[in-house]
Design a protein around this motif. Structure first.
Motif, short mmCIF file in Angstrom:
data_model
loop_
_atom_site.label_atom_id
_atom_site.label_comp_id
_atom_site.label_asym_id
_atom_site.label_seq_id
_atom_site.Cartn_x
_atom_site.Cartn_y
_atom_site.Cartn_z
N THR A 8 47.82 46.88 33.08
CA THR A 8 47.32 47.48 33.29
C THR A 8 45.92 48.68 32.79
O THR A 8 45.32 49.20 33.50
CB THR A 8 48.61 48.80 33.41
N SER A 11 42.70 46.56 33.54
CA SER A 11 42.39 46.62 35.18
C SER A 11 41.96 48.38 35.06
O SER A 11 41.13 47.82 36.46
CB SER A 11 44.13 45.96 35.85
N ARG A 15 38.36 48.33 37.21
CA ARG A 15 37.74 49.83 38.48
C ARG A 15 37.29 51.03 37.89
O ARG A 15 36.58 51.77 38.93
CB ARG A 15 39.59 50.56 39.24
N ALA A 21 39.14 47.87 41.69
CA ALA A 21 39.90 47.00 41.61
C ALA A 21 39.67 45.74 41.07
O ALA A 21 39.39 44.89 42.38
CB ALA A 21 41.08 46.96 42.53
N VAL A 25 43.43 39.35 36.61
CA VAL A 25 43.02 39.08 34.95
C VAL A 25 43.88 37.86 34.74
O VAL A 25 45.25 37.59 34.91
CB VAL A 25 44.30 40.92 35.05
N ALA A 58 39.53 40.61 33.21
CA ALA A 58 39.24 41.03 34.61
C ALA A 58 38.61 40.80 35.30
O ALA A 58 37.34 40.90 34.54
CB ALA A 58 39.56 42.66 34.17
#
Length: 386
Positions: A8, A11, A15, A21, A25, A58
């Motif tokens: 999380t 990510s 962003r 986004a 990943v 990512a």
């Protein structure tokens, strides 16, 4: 170790950095080689395993040929490149690895779009745990999926090898990426480097009341330097003189004959590879019949061979190995390409702290940089996280 929170956070940072986004990943692990050093490019046998330390990327594809890359490592800014006209030698530092696999996919006829990439990794750099291949395998897993190339593991292994050998300029074999792409939790990867045949061999040190310690000496190394290349050249010379395709085809029984044909240095290099191949086969057999607690002497013999015949150890590695064994480890050896990096020490759980303390103390007494010591367990290979 990767958690949901790690994914999380990566990510979210992607962003913030790139304004949208990521498409997903992906992660790929580093590796520890239990035994079988410098046998891979001699078409021999190796026994590595993927470890519970990984590189995570990512990534989002773009509608142009631009690549923008950023890592969470301190002191590195945004790297930009253009995939059009990408050539071997492009890029600098860690950026060579994503660019290299993009180039290797292009060489295979895959249209690779530009992409934005954010890298995070807890595989120690320069420690002989294949941090570079972890990056490559994470990136190629992402691009393989997002481009629809849909290559199998065997093709991805060869693509990453091409990236290393030609794009980066490091004459490595296929062991590291095979472990990273094909590893499995609780298992070592018994790999035949001639045909990529893999067997997963159970390796559960914990069930035998053992831990596998990694001792990162903090002596950095690079596979793209002359030491590695000269060892490979010696092996190729030995194979040519002995009339075989690769040293894989030379058995231990031919070493006496080889001693009359090869100069002293080439003989030593050949002897390491031939006996190391034999040790890999013995280790697989012993693991199956008796378990991890019985492989210590084979690990010890491997280190002696690398130290004396292949001459790729260093004072820090030798001290780590000798100190671990003197304080209770049942077997220890350097692991990785050599000239620095890490040692591994298979150690009874009850003696782990004693070994740790003794190694730290011995390094301090020798005036060496303090080592980083941690445990590893066999983990899953490359996969998509989100």
């Amino acid at each position: 170790m990767t958690t949901t929170a790690n994914v999380t956070a990566l990510s979210d940072r992607f962003r913030e950095t790139f304004g949208a986004a990521p498409d997903g990943v992906w992660q790929a692990p580093g590796r520890v080689n239990l035994i079988g050093e410098h046998t891979d490019y001699n078409e021999g046998f190796v026994l590595p395993f993927a470890i519970d330390r990984t590189a995570r990327v990512a990534l989002r594809v773009r509608n142009d040929s631009t690549v923008r890359m950023l890592s969470t490592f301190g002191g590195h800014g945004m790297v930009e490149a253009d995939l059009e006209g990408l050539e071997p030698g492009s890029g600098d530092g860690w950026s060579r690895y994503p660019l290299g696999v993009a180039w290797a996919l292009q060489e295979r006829g895959i249209t690779v779009p530009g992409f934005d990439l954010l890298l995070d990794s807890d595989v120690p750099l320069g420690a002989g745990l294949s941090s570079s291949h972890a990056i490559e395998c994470a990136v190629i897993s992402a691009l393989n999926e997002l481009t629809g190339a849909d290559f199998g593991a065997e093709d991805l292994v060869l693509a990453t090898q091409q990236a290393e050998n030609i794009f980066v300029g490091a004459p490595t074999g296929i062991m590291d990426q095979s472990a990273s792409l094909r590893g499995a939790k609780g298992h070592a990867v018994f790999l035949d480097c001639r045909d990529q045949h893999v067997e997963l061999v159970p390796f559960d040190a914990e069930a035998s009341d053992l831990v596998l310690l990694v001792i990162d000496t903090k002596v950095s190394h690079s596979h793209a330097d002359g030491g590695y290349a000269s060892r490979r050249a010696s092996c190729e010379l030995g194979a040519e003189i002995l009339g075989v395709k690769a040293l894989r085809d030379v058995g231990v029984e031919r070493l006496e004959e080889a001693s009359g044909l090869l100069d002293e240095t080439t003989l030593k290099r050949v002897r390491h590879v031939v006996t190391e191949n034999d040790r890999v086969l013995q280790t697989v057999e012993v693991l199956g019949a008796q378990g991890p607690a019985s492989i210590g002497p084979l690990l010890d013999a491997s280190h002696v061979s690398m130290r004396d015949d292949f001459e790729i150890s260093c004072p820090e590695l030798d001290l780590a190995v000798d100190t671990a064994k003197a304080n209770g480890s049942i077997g220890a050896r350097m692991t990785g390409g050599g000239f620095g990096g890490s040692a591994i020490a298979l150690t009874p759980v009850g003696l782990e702290q004693q070994v740790r303390d003794a190694v730290v103390r011995s390094f301090a007494e020798a005036g060496f940089t303090a080592p980083d010591i941690f445990t590893v367990t066999p983990a899953a290979g490359a996969l998509r996280l989100s």
